[in-house]
Scaffold this active site. Structure first.
Site, PDB file in Angstrom:
ATOM      1  N   ALA A  13     -43.805 -58.718  28.545  1.00 22.10           N
ATOM      2  CA  ALA A  13     -45.170 -58.301  28.262  1.00 22.10           C
ATOM      3  C   ALA A  13     -45.382 -56.909  28.816  1.00 22.10           C
ATOM      4  O   ALA A  13     -44.545 -56.405  29.556  1.00 22.10           O
ATOM      5  CB  ALA A  13     -46.168 -59.268  28.912  1.00 22.10           C
ATOM      6  N   GLU A  24     -48.446 -54.122  30.382  1.00 21.26           N
ATOM      7  CA  GLU A  24     -49.771 -54.066  31.021  1.00 21.26           C
ATOM      8  C   GLU A  24     -50.670 -52.934  30.550  1.00 21.26           C
ATOM      9  O   GLU A  24     -51.534 -52.484  31.311  1.00 21.26           O
ATOM     10  CB  GLU A  24     -49.577 -53.945  32.536  1.00 21.26           C
ATOM     11  CG  GLU A  24     -49.025 -52.583  33.030  1.00 21.26           C
ATOM     12  CD  GLU A  24     -47.520 -52.542  33.285  1.00 21.26           C
ATOM     13  OE1 GLU A  24     -46.802 -53.359  32.688  1.00 21.26           O
ATOM     14  OE2 GLU A  24     -47.073 -51.694  34.064  1.00 21.26           O
ATOM     15  N   ASN A  25     -50.537 -52.448  29.302  1.00 25.79           N
ATOM     16  CA  ASN A  25     -51.364 -51.337  28.819  1.00 25.79           C
ATOM     17  C   ASN A  25     -52.833 -51.541  29.210  1.00 25.79           C
ATOM     18  O   ASN A  25     -53.352 -52.647  29.110  1.00 25.79           O
ATOM     19  CB  ASN A  25     -51.296 -51.258  27.294  1.00 25.79           C
ATOM     20  CG  ASN A  25     -49.887 -51.422  26.790  1.00 25.79           C
ATOM     21  OD1 ASN A  25     -49.027 -50.625  27.099  1.00 25.79           O
ATOM     22  ND2 ASN A  25     -49.650 -52.506  26.044  1.00 25.79           N
ATOM     23  N   GLU A  34     -49.301 -59.263  34.483  1.00 20.24           N
ATOM     24  CA  GLU A  34     -49.832 -58.126  33.716  1.00 20.24           C
ATOM     25  C   GLU A  34     -51.271 -57.825  34.130  1.00 20.24           C
ATOM     26  O   GLU A  34     -51.667 -56.666  34.231  1.00 20.24           O
ATOM     27  CB  GLU A  34     -49.753 -58.378  32.205  1.00 20.24           C
ATOM     28  CG  GLU A  34     -48.364 -58.740  31.676  1.00 20.24           C
ATOM     29  CD  GLU A  34     -47.240 -57.825  32.137  1.00 20.24           C
ATOM     30  OE1 GLU A  34     -47.486 -56.628  32.344  1.00 20.24           O
ATOM     31  OE2 GLU A  34     -46.100 -58.318  32.309  1.00 20.24           O
TER      32      GLU A  34
END
Ligand code: B3K
Ligand code: ZN
Length: 883
Positions: free
Chosen positions: A284, A286-287, A320
């Site tokens: 995944a 973490e934007n 995240e």
């Protein structure tokens, strides 16, 4: 400790340091060459005209000179595979730009400029899955670490923070949902197209940029933060997957509440979006405000996901989310500082999961991962400190060392400081560096100042690679027990000599008659060797050491077998009890494999294990989750790691022999346990999960002892299963057997779940990791299966990563296993180099394997090295592995 800030080039761009030293080798990027970027990007406006085959990007960068950097007459903007279709400076077409390799160089005479650049992309043709790519008809991005430069020309480095505004325009029917970071500020329609504008008020580096466009549906919920902010939460998935998102959403809300309570961190936008995609290189990302997830870490229901999958979803969702502070609000100055965000965030997600379930079981599981992945890395050719000094391709440094050892190093600080003082340190870190791109040194200094610790010598953990070995000796005379601890940090590539590091060890001395101790103590071994004395012991005590795995070290203890048996039965520290069980087996198998054990000695060793295991099976004081941990034999990888030079064939054979003997000896107890556990409900509570765990573990012992009985029991478990845990567990056991039920149940599983990618991944993985003697042949056949593709990383990993982790098949004496992996690397490299390079470490272990196999492994590495056109990722891993 401080890093020299000498500019590497006039632009201060470390990317360029030492370029083309060797004609074929990619440039080596060095930590010591860091220099600040000469420009600040005050604002970034991106305008996307989206299409699967053709996307046009117009980027407008508002630039000002950075007063803290060496002035430069030009600006270097990173690109990868891009051509600038238009370049305008302050509205006028630029006539001063040139290309330097993939980078765009523009002359900028003044102190402030607006630079506009147009690029065109082919997302559907992007099989590397970095930058903007297509997955199942949707468009999405992955920018960490250096994917943004595949979208537009930009200073693609984490210390350049900018405020982003993004406009997306796309055909409405094909891409009804348009998402980017931050908040949606405007939207509208233009005939068959529609558009949306998103603005992220928080300055961020380019690696946190994200965009998603697709036909998606959302599970929506909300969370009210401790400061009263109402946050809209959405988890976007493909139609049909919505009912498998409840666990992810509940996990997210738990993580948000926990981070407020335990670390005082509050969310800072009005919206938090998560999007699940099927084609993704990692777990995944973490934007900021728009996490992109591999479907594997979002979708879960009891019929299609195991208990382990549920835990993984919870852990990754939390990880995240926690990055919003440890990574996004405070980011990294350069990629050498990666552990600053990853090590700390792993520690935070580990502590969260400890609080959500059984803390000891979580701790044991985390240590198991560390030892089976990070310890081998730390003792092999790819060993590097948690803050590396150089790299060729940063993607190769998203390692277990950076993540898991990084977490252990910070955990040690927490252990030495105590929870409360550590919290003061972490508060100070966030306060001091909010909005900045920080370094590991900044973190250590904040913990030092906030927690009131002296971490002077402790900083060596950041610069020295290698797992320290601690030798423990306990002697007794009169009423005095004397403990001698000594440490040795082994040499690693580029680091032949090491200094002693502070090692915090939790210990307890047990009275062997009463079975109690006088309290746990924390001792910190600072020097190469230290001696401690303890008074008032009439009889020699039993030493429990590195309780809770307080330090990521190897312990070498010269401990009598009786003392291990004592600890395996009585230690009140669950980790230490687990460790005693493991050591009993490791010691015994080590003796057996080393040879020279007569039958009598072998029987004494086996008997001690049998007695300890029988006690575990019958122990009414522990829950089944913990019982399961104590029932697990040390893995073959772990056993290999114990030997200086390992013989995988002998390790496999002896471990199986012991398992079969235990299965035989404890057959009735194991059948009883299986029956008792089969009565548990198909629910997700801890007791039911524990029952499922021991049920399949019991079968693994029985399968080694009596194939047909185990096959019947596994088939019955499969047929009666109401959960994926039971069904997959039964099928895992069956996959290793040569019985008729094996074929029948594998076929049933495939037909039952056909079309569900994540479950079909399990079907591939089960067969590739099976104990079946023909596992290698099965893998060869499966790669021709109609559902197999190398284009989907989950699918590629499900077959080949499972195979590379199956010692019996991978280490086949013929060398066929190594050839299979080498063929895969060569085939996958041009398609997806990041994923291909991840398979190299399996072959890189050759120096620690017996000479016959080692030569074959090395031969395959040489074959890969000889191929033309290797990616930078694979080239670096292969050349380091050959050493
Ligand atoms: N930060 C990402 C990892 C990106 C990997 C790039 N090769 C996910 C994570 O660790 O949270
Ligand atoms: Zn992370």
């Amino acid at each position: 400790m401080d890093i020299a800030r000498t500019p590497a080039t006039p632009d201060g761009n470390p990317e360029m340091a030492d370029a083309a030293v060797e004609p074929h080798a990619p440039a080596l990027i060095r930590r010591k060459d860091y220099a600040p970027y000469p420009w600040t990007v005050v604002a970034t406006h991106l305008d996307f005209d989206l299409g699967l085959d053709k996307t046009r990007v117009e980027a407008k960068l508002t630039l000002e000179r950075n007063p803290a950097a060496e002035p430069s007459p030009t600006i270097r903007l990173n690109g990868e595979g891009l051509a600038p279709l238009e370049v305008r400076c302050d509205g006028e077409p630029s006539n001063s730009h040139t290309m330097d390799g993939d980078d765009l160089i523009v002359t900028l005479p003044g102190d402030a400029h607006e630079l506009t650049i147009v690029t065109e992309l082919d997302p559907a043709g992007n099989s590397q899955l970095m930058g903007l790519f297509a997955s199942n008809g949707m468009l999405c991005t992955q920018c960490e670490a250096e994917g943004f430069r595949r979208i537009t020309f930009f200073p693609d480095r984490p210390d350049v923070l900018s405020v982003y505004t993004v406009r997306m325009r796309a055909p409405k029917a094909q891409f009804p949902v348009l998402l980017a970071n931050g908040n949606c500020t405007a939207e509208g329609e233009e005939g068959e197209h529609h558009w949306a504008e998103w603005h992220d008020p928080w300055p961020k580096p380019s690696y946190l940029f994200a965009l998603v466009a697709g036909d998606l549906v959302a599970r929506s919920d909300s969370f009210t933060t401790m400061g009263g902010r109402e946050v809209a939460l959405n988890i976007f998935v493909r139609d049909g997957d919505l009912d498998r998102t409840e666990h992810a959403m509940e996990s997210l809300k738990r993580a948000m509440a926990w981070d407020e309570q335990i670390f005082g961190r509050e969310y800072d936008l009005d919206i938090y979006n998560i999007v699940a995609v099927s084609d993704f290189n990692m777990g995944a990302m973490e934007n900021k405000g728009l996490n992109v997830f591999n479907t594997k870490y979002v979708l879960a229901d009891i019929d299609t996901a195991t208990d382990g999958d549920f835990d993984a979803v919870e852990g990754v969702i939390a990880h995240e989310y926690f990055h919003n502070w440890s990574g996004n609000r405070v980011t990294c100055r350069d990629w050498f500082q990666l552990s600053l965000k990853e090590g700390f965030t792993v520690l935070r997600d580990q502590l969260f999961s400890q609080d959500m379930g059984s803390a000891p079981v979580k701790r044991i599981g985390d240590v198991r991962v560390l030892r089976s992945v990070q310890f081998p890395e730390d003792s092999g050719p790819l060993a590097h400190p948690i803050r590396p000094d150089s790299y060729q391709e940063i993607s190769n440094f998203y390692t277990s060392t950076i993540y898991n050892k990084g977490a252990e190093v910070i955990r040690m600080m927490r252990t030495m400081a105590g929870e409360e003082a550590f919290r003061k340190g972490s508060d100070l870190y966030f306060e001091r560096h909010d909005g900045e791109a920080a370094t590991c040194e900044d973190f250590v200094k904040a913990i030092e100042d906030g927690a009131g610790l002296d971490l002077g010598q402790f900083r060596l953990w950041y610069s020295q690679a290698g797992t320290p070995k601690v030798t423990v000796k306990l002697s007794h005379e009169g009423e005095t027990a004397t403990l001698t601890l000594s440490q040795e940090v082994p040499p690693t590539p580029g680091q032949p000599d090491k200094q002693p590091m502070p090692i915090p060890l939790k210990i307890a001395l047990f009275d062997r008659t009463s079975g109690t101790h006088r309290g746990e103590q924390l001792v910190v071994l600072n020097g190469a060797s230290e001696t401690l004395t303890f008074e008032g012991f009439e009889a020699p005590p039993v030493l429990s050491v590195n309780r809770g795995f307080s330090a990521p070290v190897r312990i070498e203890r010269d401990i009598p077998r009786d003392d291990l048996t004592f600890l395996a039965a009585k230690d009140d520290d669950p980790f230490a009890r687990y460790e005693a069980m493991q050591d009993l087996v490791v010691g015994h198998l080590g003796d057996v494999i080393g040879g020279g054990l007569d039958t009598e000695d072998r029987d004494v060793g086996r008997e001690a294990i049998r007695t300890a295991l029988a006690a575990v099976l019958a122990d009414g004081r522990i829950d089944d989750q913990m019982r399961g941990e104590l029932m697990m034999l040390p893995s073959e990888t772990y056993l290999m790691e114990q030997a200086l030079v390992a013989d995988p064939g002998a390790i496999h054979a002896e471990r199986e022999t012991l398992k079969a003997w235990l299965g035989q000896e404890l057959g009735e107890e194991l059948v009883g346990l299986h029956q008792r556990a089969s009565e548990g409900p198909g629910t997700l509570d801890a007791a039911a999960q524990g029952a499922r765990k021991i049920k399949t573990l019991a079968l693994t012992y029985l399968a080694a002892a009596d194939q047909q009985r185990a096959s019947d029991m596994a088939a019955a478990q499969y047929d009666g299963a109401t959960t994926m845990t039971d069904r997959q567990g039964a099928l895992m056991v069956l996959a290793g057997l040569e019985t008729a039920e094996r074929t029948a149940k594998l076929l049933d599983f495939y037909n039952r779940y056909r079309g569900n990618d994540l479950v079909i991944d399990k079907w591939f993985a089960l067969q590739a990791s099976s104990l079946h003697p023909q596992a290698l042949a099965h893998v060869k056949a499966l790669r021709e299966h109609e559902d197999f593709t190398l284009r989907n990383p989950n699918r590629a990993r499900s077959l080949y990563m499972a195979f590379a982790g199956n010692p019996q098949a991978f280490y086949a004496a013929s060398g066929e296993g190594y050839r299979l992996i080498a063929d895969l690397i060569l085939e996958l490299d041009p398609i997806n180099s990041q994923t291909a390079a991840r398979f190299v470490p399996a072959l890189g272990r050759w120096r620690r394997i017996e000479p016959g196999r080692a030569a074959l492994m090395r031969g395959e590495l040489e074959r890969i090295a000889g191929a033309s056109q290797l990616s930078r990722d694979t080239f670096e891993q292969v050349s380091r592995s050959l050493g």
